[in-house]
Design a protein around this motif. Structure first.
Motif, PDB file in Angstrom:
ATOM      1  N   ILE A 251       0.741  -1.317   0.258  1.00 16.55           N
ATOM      2  CA  ILE A 251       0.036  -0.026  -0.030  1.00 16.55           C
ATOM      3  C   ILE A 251       0.949   1.385  -0.065  1.00 16.55           C
ATOM      4  O   ILE A 251       0.377   2.347  -0.180  1.00 16.55           O
ATOM      5  CB  ILE A 251      -1.030   0.026   1.354  1.00 16.55           C
ATOM      6  CG1 ILE A 251      -0.279  -0.119   2.541  1.00 16.55           C
ATOM      7  CG2 ILE A 251      -1.942  -1.278   1.172  1.00 16.55           C
ATOM      8  CD1 ILE A 251      -1.024   0.265   3.860  1.00 16.55           C
ATOM      9  N   ARG A 253       4.492   3.557   1.299  1.00 18.87           N
ATOM     10  CA  ARG A 253       5.001   4.178   2.566  1.00 18.87           C
ATOM     11  C   ARG A 253       4.395   5.361   3.143  1.00 18.87           C
ATOM     12  O   ARG A 253       4.149   4.989   4.449  1.00 18.87           O
ATOM     13  CB  ARG A 253       6.307   4.885   2.111  1.00 18.87           C
ATOM     14  CG  ARG A 253       7.825   3.868   1.864  1.00 18.87           C
ATOM     15  CD  ARG A 253       7.419   3.054   0.681  1.00 18.87           C
ATOM     16  NE  ARG A 253       8.857   2.571   0.312  1.00 18.87           N
ATOM     17  CZ  ARG A 253       9.139   1.323  -0.403  1.00 18.87           C
ATOM     18  NH1 ARG A 253       8.158   0.354  -0.236  1.00 18.87           N
ATOM     19  NH2 ARG A 253      10.201   0.888  -0.885  1.00 18.87           N
ATOM     20  N   LYS A 254       3.664   5.868   2.154  1.00 20.85           N
ATOM     21  CA  LYS A 254       2.841   7.180   2.869  1.00 20.85           C
ATOM     22  C   LYS A 254       1.784   6.530   3.604  1.00 20.85           C
ATOM     23  O   LYS A 254       1.576   6.824   4.997  1.00 20.85           O
ATOM     24  CB  LYS A 254       2.563   8.383   1.939  1.00 20.85           C
ATOM     25  CG  LYS A 254       3.696   8.864   1.651  1.00 20.85           C
ATOM     26  CD  LYS A 254       3.126   9.997   0.451  1.00 20.85           C
ATOM     27  CE  LYS A 254       2.052  10.749   1.098  1.00 20.85           C
ATOM     28  NZ  LYS A 254       1.598  12.125   0.114  1.00 20.85           N
ATOM     29  N   LYS A 255       0.942   5.854   3.207  1.00 26.28           N
ATOM     30  CA  LYS A 255      -0.260   5.296   3.775  1.00 26.28           C
ATOM     31  C   LYS A 255       0.054   4.430   5.082  1.00 26.28           C
ATOM     32  O   LYS A 255      -0.684   4.544   6.093  1.00 26.28           O
ATOM     33  CB  LYS A 255      -1.233   4.420   2.965  1.00 26.28           C
ATOM     34  CG  LYS A 255      -1.870   5.244   1.632  1.00 26.28           C
ATOM     35  CD  LYS A 255      -2.425   4.406   0.922  1.00 26.28           C
ATOM     36  CE  LYS A 255      -3.126   4.987  -0.438  1.00 26.28           C
ATOM     37  NZ  LYS A 255      -3.828   4.244  -1.326  1.00 26.28           N
ATOM     38  N   THR A 256       1.086   3.671   4.845  1.00 28.04           N
ATOM     39  CA  THR A 256       1.511   2.977   6.123  1.00 28.04           C
ATOM     40  C   THR A 256       2.019   3.697   7.211  1.00 28.04           C
ATOM     41  O   THR A 256       1.465   3.376   8.342  1.00 28.04           O
ATOM     42  CB  THR A 256       2.780   1.903   5.640  1.00 28.04           C
ATOM     43  OG1 THR A 256       2.345   0.835   4.562  1.00 28.04           O
ATOM     44  CG2 THR A 256       3.139   1.233   6.743  1.00 28.04           C
ATOM     45  N   LEU A 258       1.333   6.812   7.682  1.00 29.05           N
ATOM     46  CA  LEU A 258       0.361   7.658   8.108  1.00 29.05           C
ATOM     47  C   LEU A 258      -0.535   7.096   9.108  1.00 29.05           C
ATOM     48  O   LEU A 258      -0.873   7.500  10.354  1.00 29.05           O
ATOM     49  CB  LEU A 258      -0.431   8.293   7.057  1.00 29.05           C
ATOM     50  CG  LEU A 258      -1.680   8.888   7.251  1.00 29.05           C
ATOM     51  CD1 LEU A 258      -1.493  10.338   7.947  1.00 29.05           C
ATOM     52  CD2 LEU A 258      -2.527   9.289   5.984  1.00 29.05           C
ATOM     53  N   ALA A 259      -0.919   5.660   8.878  1.00 32.28           N
ATOM     54  CA  ALA A 259      -1.909   4.980   9.733  1.00 32.28           C
ATOM     55  C   ALA A 259      -1.110   4.613  11.107  1.00 32.28           C
ATOM     56  O   ALA A 259      -1.782   4.851  12.100  1.00 32.28           O
ATOM     57  CB  ALA A 259      -2.210   3.764   9.054  1.00 32.28           C
ATOM     58  N   LEU A 361       1.193  13.890   4.684  1.00 29.72           N
ATOM     59  CA  LEU A 361       0.545  14.092   3.430  1.00 29.72           C
ATOM     60  C   LEU A 361       1.077  15.052   2.361  1.00 29.72           C
ATOM     61  O   LEU A 361       0.897  15.213   1.445  1.00 29.72           O
ATOM     62  CB  LEU A 361      -0.863  14.847   3.973  1.00 29.72           C
ATOM     63  CG  LEU A 361      -1.888  13.724   4.886  1.00 29.72           C
ATOM     64  CD1 LEU A 361      -2.857  14.670   5.207  1.00 29.72           C
ATOM     65  CD2 LEU A 361      -2.332  12.633   3.974  1.00 29.72           C
ATOM     66  N   GLU A 365       5.184   9.863  -2.608  1.00 33.89           N
ATOM     67  CA  GLU A 365       5.465   8.413  -2.292  1.00 33.89           C
ATOM     68  C   GLU A 365       6.409   7.842  -3.038  1.00 33.89           C
ATOM     69  O   GLU A 365       6.848   8.255  -4.117  1.00 33.89           O
ATOM     70  CB  GLU A 365       4.136   7.822  -2.977  1.00 33.89           C
ATOM     71  CG  GLU A 365       4.319   6.031  -2.939  1.00 33.89           C
ATOM     72  CD  GLU A 365       4.252   5.698  -1.505  1.00 33.89           C
ATOM     73  OE1 GLU A 365       5.387   5.285  -1.128  1.00 33.89           O
ATOM     74  OE2 GLU A 365       3.270   5.780  -0.809  1.00 33.89           O
TER      75      GLU A 365
END
Length: 403
Positions: A251, A253-256, A258-259, A361, A365
């Protein structure tokens, strides 16, 4: 660590990853052992300071060297592997501390084996990417040829020709890239994108060190045996490492990250609202927060290294980590703050994590992009499809297999 990270970062970018790693690992063993012979508190503190100056950069040096030797598809797996070894180190630390509770004995058991890292002079290859960035092509070719021989791989004539032929600069863009090698820090300061990215990454590191070490320090204050509590908090880090291995390449780097920051922030803030009659829920939220910040800490090493160019990768990573030490300096004060306002430390942990998540944000990515070699390449990460050259695929496979 504020002193150590920029010094070893400069040594790594100027004289090589291998030298920085061997120097850091051996000096920490030699200097650290002297603490066992301290005759005063002042002597102990001085030796402790010098030990940390020498050894604080061991992991960053090892990490940078490893990811530069391996292909982009191995970065996540490598990060997970190194993370698990850190967990094993933490567990070993607790077990040895419980076994050898007299501090002088503990030091003489733990530190001297670090001198064995001198053997890495003979067994560890230098970063091929760093050698090429320094125009030391013959040494890079020699390492590649040794790797090919060890893996019983025959290089094609085309690969040999590419390795043995000097690269000629043909285009204005390539000339611009070469100019970026000169006056590197001037180029960094003249790049608003890199400077903004450096500030954002520094906040991520402050957050990681502040929350990670803050939760670790507070763990010994939980009910029960302090050694067992410490091992429990360290053990749950494996969950974070495995999570990163499963999702970072799927998914992104950013989404991981961020979560991870958001989950950590919510968990820490929620601890404030747990009734005193439900200590098990507070402990559960505590462990969830520790897992999340460990996941962020593990991933931020890789993400930060992917955002900066080869010529300054260790220096800029070291700068971010250096600024991040503000968090680890403040973290030990949280138990003292809790004496006056018991809920404030958890809120501070949560707030810094949520801010870090918001900053996530604003950066690009880096999934499926190769490591940038120049500042110009770093500025344009994810702006357009990136080719996987100049590294020859067969050459990369050989080096990856050898490592």
């Amino acid at each position: 660590m504020l002193v150590s990270l920029p010094i070893l970062g400069y040594i790594s970018d100027r004289w090589g990853r291998k030298r920085a790693l061997v120097l850091s690992c051996t000096l920490v063993g030699a200097i650290g052992s002297l603490k066992a012979f301290s005759v005063s508190y002042e002597m102990y503190v001085i030796v402790e300071f010098l030990e940390t100056v020498a050894g604080a950069s061991a992991f960053p040096a090892a990490y940078i060297l490893t990811i530069e030797l391996l292909g982009q598809d191995k970065r996540v797996l490598t990060t997970a592997f190194l993370g698990i070894l850190l967990v094993l180190g933490g567990l070993s630390f607790a077990l040895l501390a419980k076994t050898f509770q007299y501090w002088r004995t503990f030091i003489l058991v733990v530190y001297p084996p670090s001198l064995l890292f001198l053997s890495y002079i003979y067994f560890l290859p230098e970063s091929i990417r760093w050698l090429l960035s320094q125009n030391r092509k013959e040494e890079a070719v020699e390492i590649i040829m040794k790797a090919a021989k060890m893996n019983k791989v025959t290089l094609s004539d085309e690969t040999l020709r590419q390795l043995q032929t000097e690269q000629k600069i043909k285009t204005p863009e390539e000339k611009k890239d070469l100019e970026e090698e000169k006056g590197l820090w001037i180029q960094v300061m003249n790049s608003p994108i890199i400077m903004t990215r450096l500030a954002i990454c520094s906040w991520w590191w402050i957050t990681c060190t502040f929350v990670f070490y803050g939760l670790a320090i507070n763990s010994v204050s939980l009910a029960g045996d302090k050694y067992t509590n410490y091992m429990l908090v360290v053990s749950v880090e494996v969950i974070a490492v495995v999570n990163n291995a499963l999702v970072l390449d799927r998914i992104g780097r950013k989404k991981t990250l961020l979560a991870a920051y958001v989950v950590c922030g919510i968990s820490c803030v929620a601890i404030t609202f747990v009734p005193k009659t439900m200590p098990w829920l507070a402990t559960l939220l505590y462990l969830v927060g520790k897992i999340a910040i460990t996941q962020a800490f593990s991933g931020i090493y890789m993400y930060t290294s992917e955002l900066f160019p080869t010529h300054a990768r260790h220096s800029l990573l070291g700068f971010c980590s250096m600024v991040g030490r503000i968090g680890s300096i403040v973290a030990p004060q949280m138990p003292l703050l809790a004496i006056y306002i018991d809920w404030l430390p958890s809120v501070l942990f949560g707030a810094t994590a949520l801010i870090a998540g918001g900053l996530m944000l604003t950066t690009p990515e880096t999934l499926n992009t190769r490591l940038p070699d120049t500042i110009r390449e770093a500025e344009h990460i994810a702006a357009a499809p990136r080719k996987q050259t100049p590294t020859n695929p067969q050459t990369q496979e050989i080096v990856t297999s050898r490592c």
